[in-house]
Enzyme design. Sequence first.
Site, PDB file in Angstrom:
ATOM      1  N   ARG A  15       0.860  -1.181   0.000  1.00  0.00           N
ATOM      2  CA  ARG A  15       0.000   0.000   0.000  1.00  0.00           C
ATOM      3  C   ARG A  15       0.894   1.227   0.000  1.00  0.00           C
ATOM      4  O   ARG A  15       2.083   1.144   0.312  1.00  0.00           O
ATOM      5  CB  ARG A  15      -0.935   0.024   1.219  1.00  0.00           C
ATOM      6  CG  ARG A  15      -0.210   0.206   2.539  1.00  0.00           C
ATOM      7  CD  ARG A  15      -1.164   0.130   3.728  1.00  0.00           C
ATOM      8  NE  ARG A  15      -2.125   1.224   3.750  1.00  0.00           N
ATOM      9  CZ  ARG A  15      -1.955   2.360   4.425  1.00  0.00           C
ATOM     10  NH1 ARG A  15      -0.843   2.565   5.119  1.00  0.00           N
ATOM     11  NH2 ARG A  15      -2.880   3.304   4.416  1.00  0.00           N
TER      12      ARG A  15
ATOM     13  N   GLU B 194       5.375   6.696   1.491  1.00  0.00           N
ATOM     14  CA  GLU B 194       5.884   5.407   1.948  1.00  0.00           C
ATOM     15  C   GLU B 194       5.262   4.286   1.116  1.00  0.00           C
ATOM     16  O   GLU B 194       4.033   4.178   1.036  1.00  0.00           O
ATOM     17  CB  GLU B 194       5.534   5.177   3.413  1.00  0.00           C
ATOM     18  CG  GLU B 194       6.204   6.150   4.360  1.00  0.00           C
ATOM     19  CD  GLU B 194       5.742   5.994   5.794  1.00  0.00           C
ATOM     20  OE1 GLU B 194       6.373   6.594   6.679  1.00  0.00           O
ATOM     21  OE2 GLU B 194       4.736   5.268   6.033  1.00  0.00           O
TER      22      GLU B 194
END
Length: 346
Positions: A223, A265
């Site tokens: 993700r 991230e």
Amino acid sequence: MTVHFKQETFRDDYTYSNSPEAIRRFPFPFDKDEYMYSVNIEQHMPGPAKSPFEFPIDIDEHYVSEMRDRAITLAQDPKRCQSLPHMITAEWDLVELLMESMAKHYPELFTLTQDGDRWRWINRPLDIDQTFTFGDASTLPYPPMEYITRQCQGDFALLDQRLDNLWMDAGMITSQADWSLDFDIGMNFLEWHAPVPLAKDMAIFERALKFLLNLQQGRPVRRLNWTMTINPRLDTSPENYDKWGADRATVTPENVGRKVHLRVELQAMWRLPRSNAIVFSIRGYLINMDELVTVPKWARRFHRVLRELRPELAEYKGLTRYRQTTIDWLAKHDDGAPTSPGFQPD
């Protein structure tokens, strides 16, 4: 694949920057003009060539400089790398995962030779040539997790599965976005996510935990998450808040483009074979506003995302002091045109 490494710093004089190629491959996290917190998990499958999703472990132009910065952080605070005694098998699982992936996908940079338990690891960018016995920590200069994560971009947490929960029982965390391994180690999944706003109302993390407890070996997932930071500093930890916290008050209309960074991230999760633990990798990417607006679609979209962001999320991400200044600056790059769906540049 050829990688050309840059020499740059992530503290003090802040010489970090992205080449045009690095800008084009940046994992821009918004597929529409608004943002809603979600799990947004997908299979960690090979992605487009030259993208950060091409290989399971991404090595880019910042590799050598990021590894140098990690070594500085560890020298100042060894507690950024911790592992509880029962996690030693998971540590060796991580060694295997990272070495095999890096050697397979970047053979010009890394070589792994295996003769039973006798392994030889060559890391050319860092000038390392190490022969060791797999499973025998005494044959390495550092404990196994620390050894390999001193050589791999991104942070890593090892999560032990027991009592229908996941426990953060080991990690190498030197480039985190304002959270502390030393505080979170030994906590379970719901405990360390408790500070996230809206989480209890949406029960989002209960669903994520249930999904991860059933994660299968050989089927990793990923993700994208995001926040913002002032200056290209990797180490925005609570332990060093005195070094970076005040930077939030230094943003002006004149320096937004250079100082304000989108921090993304790429988070991936693998089930490990021997320990049954899960490795949670947190690979960070930084891009300043001057670089971001070279992609017009991203400039328009990020302006709208930031403008419409819910106040509680802006506060949680630490954006409040400079958010409006950044919105006003980005507005100059938003002509009001509609943006096409998806993440990639038009």
